[in-house]
Motif scaffolding. Structure first.
Motif, PDB file in Angstrom:
ATOM      1  N   GLY A  18       0.805  -1.208   0.000  1.00  0.00           N
ATOM      2  CA  GLY A  18       0.000   0.000   0.000  1.00  0.00           C
ATOM      3  C   GLY A  18       0.837   1.256   0.000  1.00  0.00           C
ATOM      4  N   GLU A  19       0.172   2.392   0.108  1.00  0.00           N
ATOM      5  CA  GLU A  19       0.853   3.675   0.163  1.00  0.00           C
ATOM      6  C   GLU A  19       1.432   3.894   1.557  1.00  0.00           C
ATOM      7  OE1 GLU A  19      -2.005   6.575  -0.911  1.00  0.00           O
ATOM      8  OE2 GLU A  19      -1.794   6.222  -3.065  1.00  0.00           O
ATOM      9  N   ARG A  59      -1.406   2.399   3.876  1.00  0.00           N
ATOM     10  CA  ARG A  59      -2.818   2.372   3.462  1.00  0.00           C
ATOM     11  C   ARG A  59      -2.979   1.352   2.337  1.00  0.00           C
ATOM     12  NH1 ARG A  59      -5.562   6.751   5.595  1.00  0.00           N
ATOM     13  NH2 ARG A  59      -4.237   8.463   6.365  1.00  0.00           N
ATOM     14  N   GLY A  60      -3.605   0.239   2.636  1.00  0.00           N
ATOM     15  CA  GLY A  60      -3.821  -0.785   1.637  1.00  0.00           C
ATOM     16  C   GLY A  60      -4.948  -0.413   0.686  1.00  0.00           C
ATOM     17  N   ALA A  61      -4.877  -0.943  -0.543  1.00  0.00           N
ATOM     18  CA  ALA A  61      -5.932  -0.695  -1.518  1.00  0.00           C
ATOM     19  C   ALA A  61      -7.198  -1.440  -1.101  1.00  0.00           C
ATOM     20  CB  ALA A  61      -5.476  -1.147  -2.900  1.00  0.00           C
ATOM     21  N   CYS A 106     -11.146  -2.860   3.739  1.00  0.00           N
ATOM     22  CA  CYS A 106     -10.046  -1.930   3.525  1.00  0.00           C
ATOM     23  C   CYS A 106      -9.139  -2.012   4.753  1.00  0.00           C
ATOM     24  CB  CYS A 106     -10.603  -0.519   3.355  1.00  0.00           C
ATOM     25  SG  CYS A 106      -9.510   0.600   2.481  1.00  0.00           S
ATOM     26  N   ARG A 119      -5.656  -0.778   6.987  1.00  0.00           N
ATOM     27  CA  ARG A 119      -4.613   0.182   7.328  1.00  0.00           C
ATOM     28  C   ARG A 119      -3.691  -0.476   8.353  1.00  0.00           C
ATOM     29  NH1 ARG A 119      -6.544   1.981   3.297  1.00  0.00           N
ATOM     30  NH2 ARG A 119      -7.884   3.827   3.146  1.00  0.00           N
ATOM     31  N   CYS A 149     -13.258   1.833   3.405  1.00  0.00           N
ATOM     32  CA  CYS A 149     -12.048   2.625   3.610  1.00  0.00           C
ATOM     33  C   CYS A 149     -12.311   3.847   4.473  1.00  0.00           C
ATOM     34  CB  CYS A 149     -11.456   3.044   2.261  1.00  0.00           C
ATOM     35  SG  CYS A 149     -10.674   1.669   1.370  1.00  0.00           S
TER      36      CYS A 149
END
Length: 589
Positions: free
Chosen positions: A371-372, A383-385, A397, A399, A424
């Motif tokens: 993720g980001e 932060r996962g997609a 979602c 995190r 999310c």
């Protein structure tokens, strides 16, 4: 006994020099050689005959093994003699005060305690070494003698320690489990804690209060220990597998004694290497503009040193969630004890729609989550997609917050029924709440300790030994892989797909979907074969407890066994493995 008495026709009692858990300790002189020795009396004559012979046989074996120890910080064991029905253990006499005597007028400085402790830990590391495998079982301020120049001698090897007084014993021993090398590490940590804090880790109340505190396993953080504090915290972990080995403790204590840096070091070397590598990756990504940096909202930016988890068994996952913050999505219901002990859930209801915000604590994974990546003052946020809903699944979602001591906080927003709320958005609100709490520097502790004899006090990896694991084909060389706080464990052969997974659960009762009802080792249970006929899930009721709202519920042990190929009835082997695990559980409350 009195001065001048001759023990076993060989040792003349000169002076009583103290007491042990089993009886008095005397300075004595061996007739003929005039060697000065210490004699410790083991009062078997006051025991029932059947127990007396059992202890006598064990004592002979333990003294024989202990007599092999040869270390500068161990008071050597010479042998065993009998006198008037009682065995006497003969050891080297050390004319030095005990640590209990040294601290009787007040605590000692942390650096001095660390120097003393490093010598004891070195002695334990030697005794625990594979070639010897000797446990002490009773390290306490009375068994640590401190001579000139703070030269330390550990006494008490070979002398059975009755478990009537749990003052310096670890939770697993007080709860009826066998103590291993990590139990000695805990007892040493408890001894040093008392030396610098002025009281034992389980408090200085009545024996009943001490036992209750030890069974629950929650130690107040050290307040006077300074740089020694982080090391004591690690040595006093409620989970044996999370304590350092004696050799590691010797190194950590030596660093404190020499005035080293952060000797406590949270987490393993592997975890710290990943955190350091991840930080480098973040900085590199910043340079090319690929990192999504956090908003400038000051309420959500952690301040001060990087947040830590602390003792996994006492960290409170529910302290990181807030029903109030999630009320924007609908009616919220806090579930403090759904599933294993490492998670907390907030269910969200809005008409026909239903979602959940789930927060779970875990050891940091070997590979970083996808993720980001963001950086938040000492921790990483990934932060996962979002995962789209598929037939039979729910959209979710994820995190992940990676803490500075090698632990993860995994936050999941999950849509259970209906069209909303968006997973999310749920995960982000729950993550922001956790960040606000973590700004204080650590995860808050649970409001109350686990009840005595809760399955939460049992190390899941300790429920199966090698002989049981190897009953599953292709697991002959599989090693135990402990999970967070010891609340789950697995053995796996990735090539064949064979595995055993032991984990804990909590529910109102064993649910119908858990499978066919059976009895395992006298307990209610259910078995459910997998569709591929190679695996079986076994769910066993461990013991009842009361939920925070007053409703009755059950702690559950779940054992999943997967074999490398289909068999006519995979639950035959599944039940065998589960039975072995149940038989190692302490008696339920």
């Amino acid at each position: 006994m009195k001065r001048g008495d001759l023990i076993a026709g060989r040792y003349r009692l000169d002076a009583e020099s103290g007491s042990a858990a089993t009886g008095e300790v005397w300075r004595a002189t061996e007739q003929g050689s005039e060697a000065v020795v210490a004699l410790t009396r083991v009062r078997l004559s006051q025991m029932p005959p059947d127990q007396r012979e059992r202890v006598r046989g064990r004592l002979r074996g333990e003294v024989g093994i202990a007599s092999l120890l040869d270390h500068p910080n161990i008071a050597s064991v010479h042998g065993l003699v009998e006198h008037e029905g009682d065995p006497w253990v003969v050891t080297r006499f050390v004319g030095a005060p005990s640590l209990a005597e040294l601290t009787s007028s007040g605590p000692i400085p942390p650096t001095r305690a660390a120097a003393i402790g490093a010598q004891v830990a070195g002695a334990l590391a030697y005794a625990h070494s594979p070639g010897l495998g000797v446990l002490h079982g009773g390290v306490s301020p009375r068994t640590v003698l401190v001579g000139s120049g703070d030269q330390v001698f550990l006494t008490g090897f070979g002398i059975p320690t009755p478990h009537g007084s749990p003052t310096y014993l670890p939770p697993e021993v007080v709860n009826g489990m066998e103590g291993g090398p990590q139990a000695d590490v805990f007892s040493l940590g408890a001894t040093l804690y008392a030396a610098v804090e002025g009281r034992p880790p389980w408090g200085d109340g009545t024996p009943e209060q001490t036992r209750a505190a030890a069974m629950k396993g929650v130690v107040d953080p050290p307040r006077r220990a300074g740089a020694l504090g982080p090391v004591l915290t690690r040595m006093l972990e409620s989970r044996p597998r999370e304590r350092p080995t004696a050799a590691e403790a010797a190194q950590l204590l030596g660093e404190v004694a020499r005035g080293g840096g952060d000797a406590g070091g949270g987490g393993s070397r592997k975890r710290w290497l990943w955190v350091a590598a991840a930080a480098v990756v973040v900085l590199a990504l910043v340079g090319v503009g690929l990192v999504a940096w956090p908003s400038s909202n000051p309420e959500l930016v952690a301040t001060g040193p990087g947040p830590t988890l602390g003792d996994p068994a006492t960290a409170d996952p529910c302290a990181l969630l807030s029903t109030d913050h999630l009320k924007r999505f609908g009616k919220t219901i806090l579930e403090t004890d759904g599933g294993n002990f490492d998670r907390c859930d907030v269910y969200i209801e809005n008409g026909a729609d239903r979602a959940v915000a789930r927060l779970q604590l875990s050891a940091a994974s070997a590979a970083p989550p996808q993720g980001e990546v963001e950086q938040r003052d000492g921790l990483l946020l990934v932060r996962g997609a979002p995962t789209p809903a598929a037939p039979g699944t729910v959209a979710e979602c994820v995190r992940t917050l990676r803490l500075t001591d090698g632990h993860d906080i995994r936050v999941v927003g999950q849509l259970l029924v209906g069209a909303g709320p968006e997973p999310c958005a749920v995960a982000d609100v729950a993550t922001d709440t956790a960040l606000i709490v973590l700004a204080s520097g650590s995860v808050p502790r649970r409001p109350a300790a686990f009840p005595a004899r809760s399955i939460a006090t049992v190390d899941a990896c300790g429920l199966l030994d090698r002989a049981v694991v190897t009953r599953v084909p292709s697991l002959e060389t599989a090693e135990a892989d402990p999970g967070y706080a010891g609340w789950d464990c697995d053995w796996e052969n990735a090539t064949t797909g064979a595995s055993i997974v032991v984990t804990y659960d909590r529910d109102n009762e064993i649910r119908p979907e858990a499978g066919r009802r059976v009895r395992i080792a006298g307990r209610d249970a259910a078995v459910q074969p997998d569709a591929d006929a190679a695996g079986c899930d076994v769910t066993i009721a461990y013991g009842p407890y009361t939920r925070p709202n007053g409703d009755p519920a059950q702690e559950l042990l779940v054992v999943k066994v997967d074999q490398p190929a289909p068999v006519p009835d995979p639950c035959v082997l599944g039940q065998e493995v589960a039975t072995a695990a149940v038989q190692r559980l302490p008696k339920a409350p």
